[in-house]
Design an enzyme around this catalytic site. Structure first.
Site, PDB file in Angstrom:
ATOM      1  N   CYS A  10      50.704 -23.862  40.911  1.00  0.00           N
ATOM      2  CA  CYS A  10      51.843 -24.173  41.047  1.00  0.00           C
ATOM      3  C   CYS A  10      52.747 -23.479  40.502  1.00  0.00           C
ATOM      4  O   CYS A  10      52.604 -22.052  39.797  1.00  0.00           O
ATOM      5  CB  CYS A  10      51.575 -25.783  41.116  1.00  0.00           C
ATOM      6  SG  CYS A  10      52.217 -25.450  38.491  1.00  0.00           S
ATOM      7  N   CYS A  13      52.941 -23.019  37.026  1.00  0.00           N
ATOM      8  CA  CYS A  13      51.682 -22.123  36.568  1.00  0.00           C
ATOM      9  C   CYS A  13      52.214 -20.695  36.218  1.00  0.00           C
ATOM     10  O   CYS A  13      51.769 -19.517  35.117  1.00  0.00           O
ATOM     11  CB  CYS A  13      50.374 -22.612  36.605  1.00  0.00           C
ATOM     12  SG  CYS A  13      49.703 -23.927  37.129  1.00  0.00           S
TER      13      CYS A  13
END
Length: 75
Positions: A10, A13
């Site tokens: 994501c 991240c």
């Protein structure tokens, strides 16, 4: 030193990974930054909320994007 970023890829991240690399470069320490996207591996660390920051096998943070300055404190 081994730094692992736990997460499924994501936006948060990816940002944590960028910040970790920035912290390593800024301090000039010997470290590898590795992205871990395998859910089984993430669960083995007991991380229920990503992104997660792991340094040398020890979970340092979960569920938030730390700034490079914050990551430096763990290094």
């Amino acid at each position: 030193m081994k730094i692992e970023i736990l997460g499924t890829g994501c936006k948060k991240c990816k940002k944590l990974e960028e910040n970790a690399k920035e912290a390593v470069q800024s301090l000039g320490v010997e470290a590898t930054v590795e992205k871990v996207e395998d859910m089984k591996t993430i669960m083995e660390y007991g991380v229920m909320s990503t992104p997660g920051l792991v340094i040398d096998g020890v979970v340092k943070s979960t569920g938030k994007v730390l700034k490079a300055e914050d990551i430096k404190k763990f290094l």
